[in-house]
Design an enzyme around this catalytic site. Structure first.
Site, PDB file in Angstrom:
ATOM      1  CG  HIS A   1       1.219 -91.766  32.854  1.00 53.28           C
ATOM      2  ND1 HIS A   1       1.500 -92.040  31.544  1.00 53.28           N
ATOM      3  CD2 HIS A   1       1.553 -92.897  33.546  1.00 53.28           C
ATOM      4  CE1 HIS A   1       1.973 -93.279  31.429  1.00 53.28           C
ATOM      5  NE2 HIS A   1       1.993 -93.816  32.627  1.00 53.28           N
TER       6      HIS A   1
ATOM      7  NE  ARG B   1       5.962-101.519  31.492  1.00 57.44           N
ATOM      8  CZ  ARG B   1       4.830-100.837  31.604  1.00 57.44           C
ATOM      9  NH1 ARG B   1       4.070-100.630  30.551  1.00 57.44           N
ATOM     10  NH2 ARG B   1       4.455-100.335  32.764  1.00 57.44           N
ATOM     11  CG  ASP B   2       4.732 -96.814  31.349  1.00 56.97           C
ATOM     12  OD1 ASP B   2       4.106 -96.763  30.275  1.00 56.97           O
ATOM     13  OD2 ASP B   2       4.239 -96.473  32.430  1.00 56.97           O
TER      14      ASP B   2
ATOM     15  CG  HIS C   1       2.376 -96.254  37.083  1.00 52.58           C
ATOM     16  ND1 HIS C   1       3.461 -96.972  36.631  1.00 52.58           N
ATOM     17  CD2 HIS C   1       1.888 -95.620  35.991  1.00 52.58           C
ATOM     18  CE1 HIS C   1       3.598 -96.781  35.327  1.00 52.58           C
ATOM     19  NE2 HIS C   1       2.650 -95.964  34.911  1.00 52.58           N
TER      20      HIS C   1
ATOM     21  CB  CYS D   1      -2.005 -93.448  27.361  1.00 51.59           C
ATOM     22  SG  CYS D   1      -3.433 -94.550  27.307  1.00 51.59           S
TER      23      CYS D   1
ATOM     24  CG  ASN E   1       5.365 -93.219  33.394  1.00 50.83           C
ATOM     25  OD1 ASN E   1       4.791 -93.848  34.261  1.00 50.83           O
ATOM     26  ND2 ASN E   1       5.393 -93.620  32.136  1.00 50.83           N
TER      27      ASN E   1
HETATM   28 ZN   LIG Z   1       2.611 -95.748  32.891  1.00 53.55          ZN
END
Ligand SMILES: [Zn+2]
Length: 306
Positions: free
Chosen positions: A211, A15-16, A209, A242, A251
């Protein structure tokens, strides 16, 4: 919480990671990725996002991925949900966890979701009502992003983060995580904010979470772990980024996080060699994309049991 309680690493690469990459990875490859993560011992995976396919064609097969993930015993299946419509799709899919993003930064929230943070809190209330009326046991988890600073507005006041933390729980979220999606956090700041949040909401604070945009990803993970957090998001090969920070790395890499905890003698249930094999596959599937992470270059030190 004991130092030895097991650390849960939630893989969020599908996903991310993939949402920040333009190319669309085909469903068969994603299923192989999912299977590889599961075989490496990952027991929680964010498989996609219920956003309109026209906005994010990379993630259009999320329902199919949820169906497959649910066939793997003991695997918790998580999906990202931006609004009420996405929540309905998530409930229909039978996912175990809905991750609801909320930007603590007003400016980032407007840019990213075209809503103020408080409008998102209201939507979370509607999602809770929908979940309850459906009879589903799907867990509603809010990911409070830009909690440590924002690429658009710069500083995000700690008081605003704490206010929103309480607001989403009052609106009906089951639990909440704190996220630094832009690499602004430092370990000292992480320690302070997580301690403060723990004091306020106890074990409803459930995820870190981070990065690795400026190289402090793992240091921040460690700082949060020291406050008692035992669940973290990570992406195989450190992908992700991002949209508001072009060129930013992603991440914390799953394999690096596994190494961090293994080197400290903490249990994650992860098989390091299998994580590296998955990383090699991801490098092949995403050939031409920039990947990150450190441990894969040198492998495990001889001093460490495999
Ligand atoms: Zn993220």
């Amino acid at each position: 919480m004991s130092a030895r309680s097991q650390v849960i690493v939630r893989e969020v690469g599908l996903r991310d990671g993939l949402q920040s990459i333009d190319r669309t990875v085909d469903t068969r490859t994603k299923l192989e990725w999912l299977r590889g993560a599961y075989e490496a011992g990952i027991r929680e995976i964010e498989v996609g996002s219920f956003v309109p396919a026209r906005l994010m064609p990379q993630l259009a097969d999320t329902a199919e991925l949820v169906a497959y993930a649910k066939s793997l015993p003991g695997l918790t299946t998580s999906v990202l949900v931006p609004n009420l419509k996405g929540a309905q799709a998530a409930l229909d899919s039978g996912a175990h966890v809905m991750l609801l993003p909320l930007s603590a930064s007003h400016a980032h929230s407007l840019a990213n979701l075209r809503k103020t943070p408080d409008a998102v809190v209201e939507e979370i209330g509607r999602i809770r009502a929908l979940r309850d009326s459906s009879g589903s046991k799907c867990i509603l988890e809010v990911g409070l992003s830009t909690a440590f600073g924002c690429t658009i507005q710069g500083q995000v006041p700690e008081s605003e983060v704490m206010r929103l933390l309480m607001a989403v729980l009052d609106a009906g979220a089951d639990r909440v995580g704190l996220a630094d999606t832009v690499g602004y956090a430092d370990p000292y700041q992480v320690k302070q904010l997580f301690e403060k949040a723990f004091a306020q909401v106890d074990d409803r604070l459930c995820c870190g979470h981070f990065h690795d945009t400026r190289g402090l990803g793992l240091a921040n993970v460690f700082a949060a772990w020291e406050t008692g957090i035992r669940r973290f998001d990570a992406c195989t090969a450190g992908i992700g980024g991002c949209p508001h920070a072009p060129g930013a790395s992603g991440n914390v890499a799953t394999e690096d996080m596994a190494y961090l905890f293994a080197s400290m003698g903490q249990t994650t249930g992860l098989a390091f060699e299998k994580l590296l094999a998955l990383r090699a596959n991801v490098a092949h599937w995403l050939e031409g994309e920039r990947l990150y992470g450190s441990v894969w270059r040198a492998g495990l030190p001889k001093s460490m049991a495999r």
